[in-house]
Design a protein around this motif. Structure first.
Motif, PDB file in Angstrom:
ATOM      1  N   TYR A   1     -29.764-120.838 -14.833  1.00 41.56           N
ATOM      2  CA  TYR A   1     -30.702-121.120 -15.914  1.00 41.56           C
ATOM      3  C   TYR A   1     -31.875-120.136 -15.968  1.00 41.56           C
ATOM      4  CZ  TYR A   1     -28.482-125.605 -16.873  1.00 41.56           C
ATOM      5  OH  TYR A   1     -27.593-126.588 -17.235  1.00 41.56           O
TER       6      TYR A   1
ATOM      7  N   VAL B   1     -30.071-122.693 -21.779  1.00 40.02           N
ATOM      8  CA  VAL B   1     -31.007-123.802 -21.530  1.00 40.02           C
ATOM      9  C   VAL B   1     -31.241-124.605 -22.795  1.00 40.02           C
ATOM     10  CG1 VAL B   1     -33.370-124.346 -20.885  1.00 40.02           C
ATOM     11  CG2 VAL B   1     -32.091-122.637 -19.592  1.00 40.02           C
TER      12      VAL B   1
ATOM     13  N   MET C   1     -35.783-123.863 -16.083  1.00 47.11           N
ATOM     14  CA  MET C   1     -35.457-124.304 -17.435  1.00 47.11           C
ATOM     15  C   MET C   1     -36.701-124.338 -18.318  1.00 47.11           C
ATOM     16  SD  MET C   1     -32.699-127.364 -16.708  1.00 47.11           S
ATOM     17  CE  MET C   1     -32.238-127.509 -18.432  1.00 47.11           C
TER      18      MET C   1
END
Length: 1028
Positions: free
Chosen positions: A224, A231, A269
């Motif tokens: 991520y 994401v 994220m």
């Protein structure tokens, strides 16, 4: 069977040895990489995998994990803290080995395994080890997840793994139903869950095993990081709603390792998703209820907990630094909830109070934790000056200075980063930094020959702040010989050292004296600066051009003496053609400062055609900062040499930049539009200037005077020397028959131009008339043409012939207006003031007539009672001649003068009537003496004011004193007199009352007294008798 079993045991033992060597010394790892161990491991995993036992595959995958992790640490970047510089010698070979592990295309065969060459070359490396993620053995799955979590450190590896699919799920390279189209496969589509790997890792985080959860979370965090597309998709596609929800739940786990892994995944994220939108009216974004606030509290608890291991605390500090990096609002929130207090308290706990000399026996785990604390502190205090001031007064501040001499290079590096951040605050720099001697310690780090280059780069960054003009350490460091030490870093191969060294020299040159500039450039060398201006590294080139900018500030001629015109022009032209907007901005500002150079140095530079073309091409750059810099630069150059800039075509480009066809609106960059308008104003005034054409062969050769290139606003001549005046302008257009210019009462007319496109309120004409070039012949003594925009005359050089005159007798001006010449007043000035005053009086007189007519038409009633049908609209144009004849005072006074003259002549020609005439004169004098000084019937001004307003005050009662609704006992009669007086004042003086009378006088005297509404109407006269 015994041979196969023996082979497996040998393979397992070899794999264990490889794991041990991978975690061993640097020399052992270097030997493994040199023998291409990754190929042997991949071949062993690909050889009859179904026939191998789980123990064999587990040993091989564990060996591949340890070997790949060690190779990734050698390649970098480091996951937790600063890695040892010793691995730099292995970086190239290690990077090639790691590429083969994550290669999705076909591999080359191992030359030692010739037997299976044909089969092995048809398999990619990901097809060998990545499908083992779904193995029945947990240990095998853990090894695969740790390979992903520890080794994926660049975007190429992330994209490769995210888009990888097993052979059974790959789209076939076959044609569609119609025979030509290919199937549209979306790897990140909803039916694929963001990719095969991410989909299966999400399944593993649901496991009850803490080790599996930790490994899966670490792998997802690696995938991520810096991947916004994945994401964003995952946060929207999960059935739980927000994709962060499963990770937020895992932050409450009982296992600290799982909590740390979940916080790392949320941090990556969050940063990949970008900052939330701004609040109402541009307010900072709010993180109330956001997972960001949740993980900050979790990290605070892990840092302050007494049961948490030092490794977990180290990771918590790094995750906190990652979360708040370059995010001002998150940084502020973290400090408000106590993150900085937790971190600084932890530093005091692990640092003894009497620790001034470090020992080499400090455990590496404590050193790593100390490094993490310092990095988190530097990140939390980066943007807020108040936080830095508070920190400098705490016991933590001496720890920073002490850590700058720590034996571990990572601790010294983090301490220098903290010092750099604290030096950003002026108050901290002038007090705590100076008192503690932190600046001298940074200088000592630069003088160490065996110091780590990354530590020296961080120390140079701190020195940059110490060399600012507001720093008290600036003079001290320059006297200590800092510049020669900095210059030596410019010649090194390390990019960060070169960059920070140039940054320090740039700050040292800012607002420096001429003596300091010469001293610095003597150490740096002009030839070195010329080379840096063309450096292939854009960041180095940017710093070099900024050095030129600071050198040109207040002393631009120094550049021409040091670099030379040719090299300076070529270097600036090279910078102005760069695609980097930062280089363009600094280059334009450098040219702006060079615009203050002397004429002898500046004009040859401006005559270089390609140099000016480079500037002209930037005027419509899409970057707003570049456009602003170009506006400042062009304005400066036009002020210095308008003719040169006009010849280079800047006028058309400037008009195009702010014209209707421009892609940039005035609201987007009003500042640049203003500067361009000012520049166009200089050009237009230059086009309307006067040039002396010299004698033009009208005198002998010995008395020849050549033409002059200097522009003048006006030239004064001695009247006796003017022999001939020849005015050559366009023929004026005849005004219409009934034009205001035919009115005998009008002395002059000043016709204002309508606001033009984009020039409203600034006095610049976007479509100026073409200027008539100077015509050979004697210079006219005076061309009295009214300019379109009145302005005060600017003192200009006056020829010697005009200096001997005691008063100006003639004035030469040139204008492109087509109006006819106007007469000059006796004092030698234009009739500008009288013309404007006459026009204003005419307008006020006409407006007064309209007000009186409106008042008479409505009969003292409210404005809403006037009907449109009662307004008389004339069918023909107004006859000025006949109307003015009625107000000819000379003609009206002529009969009186004639009668006076006749009586005088009779007295002279007929002496017998002299006695009677004397008697008549005495009677006339007595009669005049009895008359009052003011006679309303004979007053000229009273004859101009109509007295048609009907009395107000409510019928007959309004005539009586004190009747009706009038104020203060006067009734309507008093109000009527005030209205008449107001009208008379308006017609006579142009205003109805002195300015000191406030329109709110009724409110101060009791509100609505004296009128029905007590307010102001929209007409010229209010309902309460006060003018609007």
């Amino acid at each position: 069977m015994d041979a196969a079993r023996e082979h497996e045991e040998i393979c397992i033992e070899a794999a264990n040895i490889i794991s041990s060597l991978s975690y061993g010394s640097f020399e052992a790892l270097k030997s493994l990489v040199a023998n291409r161990l990754q190929r042997s491991l991949l071949y062993a995993l690909s050889y009859n995998i179904p026939l191998q036992s789980n123990s064999t595959v587990s040993a091989l995958t564990r060996a591949l994990k340890t070997y790949s992790t060690s190779v990734a640490d050698a390649v970098g970047p480091s996951l937790w803290g600063l890695q040892d510089m010793e691995t730099n010698d292995l970086k190239v070979e290690a990077s090639s080995a790691l590429d083969e592990v994550f290669e999705a295309s076909l591999l080359f065969a191992n030359p030692y395994l010739v037997a299976d060459y044909e089969n092995f070359m048809q398999i990619s490396s990901l097809d060998i080890w990545l499908p083992l993620l779904l193995s029945s053995s947990t240990q095998i799955s853990l090894s695969i997840m740790w390979i992903v979590g520890n080794c994926v450190r660049n975007q190429y590896y992330r994209d490769t793994l995210i888009h990888w699919l097993p052979s059974t799920e790959r789209p076939k390279e076959s044609k569609g139903k119609r025979g030509w189209e290919k199937p549209d496969i979306k790897i990140n589509g909803p039916n694929r869950g963001g990719g095969w790997l991410i989909r299966n890792l999400y399944d593993f985080i649901q496991s009850k095993d803490f080790k599996v959860q930790e490994a899966a979370l670490t792998a997802l965090a690696a995938l991520y990081k810096d991947t916004p597309s994945v994401v964003t998709f995952m946060r929207r596609s999960l059935p739980e709603g927000d994709g962060l929800h499963p990770f937020v739940i895992l932050t409450r786990s009982r296992n600290p390792d799982v909590q740390i892994a979940a916080c790392l995944c949320i941090a990556n994220m969050t940063r990949a998703s970008g900052s939330p939108p701004l609040g109402h009216h541009g307010a900072p974004p709010t993180y109330e209820g956001s997972p960001v606030l949740t993980i900050i509290h979790v990290l605070n608890n892990l840092i302050s907990s007494s049961t948490t291991s030092q490794v977990v605390k180290t990771k918590a500090c790094y995750i906190l630094a990652l979360l708040v990096k370059d995010e001002r609002e998150i940084e502020k929130i973290a400090v408000e909830v106590g993150a900085l207090d937790k971190v600084t308290s932890l530093m005091l706990d692990i640092t003894p109070k009497d620790k001034f000399n470090w020992d080499d026996d400090e455990p590496e785990s404590i050193a790593n934790l100390r490094q993490a604390i310092l990095m988190a502190t530097a990140t939390l205090t980066l943007h807020w000056d108040g936080i830095r001031r508070d920190l400098s007064a705490q016991p933590f501040f001496p720890c920073i200075h002490i850590c700058m001499s720590h034996p571990h290079f990572g601790v010294r590096y983090a301490a220098c980063q903290c010092a750099r951040v604290l030096c950003r605050s002026i108050s901290v720099l002038r007090t705590s930094v100076v008192d503690s001697g932190m600046g001298i310690t940074l200088f000592d780090i630069l003088n160490k020959t065996d110091e780590d280059s990354r530590v020296q780069a961080a120390a140079l960054a701190g020195i940059c702040n110490l060399l600012n003009d507001f720093s008290p350490m600036r003079v001290v460091l320059l006297e200590e010989g800092l510049i020669p030490v900095i210059v030596q870093f410019i010649h090194r191969g390390d990019k960060s050292l070169r960059l920070n060294a140039l940054w320090a020299i740039r700050n040292a040159l800012f607002n420096a004296t001429s003596r300091e500039k010469c001293m610095i450039m003597q150490e740096l060398g002009w030839d070195v600066l010329t080379t840096l201006l063309r450096d292939p590294e854009e960041e180095i080139c940017e710093q070099a051009i900024t050095i030129v900018r600071n050198l040109a500030d207040n002393d631009p001629d120094l550049l021409f003496e040091g670099i030379g015109l040719e090299h300076l022009g070529g270097s600036l032209e090279h910078a102005l053609k760069s695609p980097n907007p930062y280089i363009l901005e600094q280059a334009l500002m450098a040219v702006t400062n060079i615009g203050n150079a002397s004429t002898e140095n500046l004009m040859p530079l401006l005559r270089q055609r390609r140099f000016l073309e480079s500037i002209r091409s930037i005027l419509q750059h899409p970057n707003i900062r570049v456009r602003r810099a170009s506006g400042i630069c062009v304005l400066k150059l036009i002020r210095r040499s308008t003719n040169t800039m006009m010849e280079a075509g800047f006028e058309a480009e400037l008009r195009k930049t702010i014209g209707e066809a421009s892609p940039f609106s005035i609201e987007e960059d009003r500042e640049t539009h203003e500067r361009i308008k000012i520049a166009l104003g200089f050009i237009e005034r230059k086009q309307a200037s006067i040039y002396s054409m010299g004698t033009e062969n009208r005198r002998p050769v010995a008395e020849y005077i050549p033409p002059q290139t200097v522009a003048y606003d006006f030239i004064l001549f001695r009247a006796p020397e003017v022999k001939d005046i020849n005015v050559e302008t366009a023929a004026p257009q005849a005004p219409p028959v009934n034009s205001v210019q035919n009115d005998p009462a009008v002395i002059g007319v000043s016709q204002g131009s309508a606001p033009a496109q984009g020039y409203d309120g600034y006095g610049y004409n976007p479509n100026p008339p073409i200027n008539v070039p100077p015509v050979p012949g004697p210079v006219p003594a005076s061309i009295p043409v009214q300019p379109s925009v009145p302005s005060a005359p600017v003192p200009m050089p006056i020829p010697a012939a005009a200096t001997t005159s005691s008063h100006p007798s003639a004035q030469v001006t040139q204008s492109t207006s087509s109006q006819p010449p106007r007469r000059r007043e006796a004092n030698g000035r234009h009739s500008n003031t009288s013309t404007i005053r006459t026009a204003l009086e005419s307008v006020e007189r006409a407006m007064g007539d309209l007000r009186v007519e409106a008042a008479a038409a409505r009969g003292g009633r409210r404005p809403n009672e006037i009907q449109a049908g009662n307004i008389h609209v004339p069918a023909t144009d107004f006859d000025f001649v006949s109307s003015n004849a009625k107000f000819n005072k000379v003609a009206l006074a002529q009969p009186i003068e004639e009668s006076d003259s006749d009586s005088d002549s009779d007295a002279e020609t007929n002496p017998s009537n002299a006695g009677d005439n004397n008697k008549d004169e005495k009677k006339e004098k007595e009669k005049k003496a009895k008359e009052p000084a003011y006679n309303r019937a004979k007053s000229f001004f009273d004859s101009l004011t109509p007295n048609s307003l009907p009395p107000r005050g409510g019928g007959a009662g309004g005539q009586a004193r004190g009747a009706g609704r009038g104020g203060r006992g006067r009734g309507g009669y008093g109000r009527s007199r005030r209205e008449e007086e107001a009208q008379r004042n308006l017609m006579t003086f142009g205003e109805t009352a002195p300015p000191s009378q406030s329109p709110n006088w009724n409110a101060r005297r009791g509100g609505r007294r004296g009128g029905a509404t007590g307010g102001y109407s929209t007409q010229g006269i209010s309902t309460n008798g006060r003018p609007g």
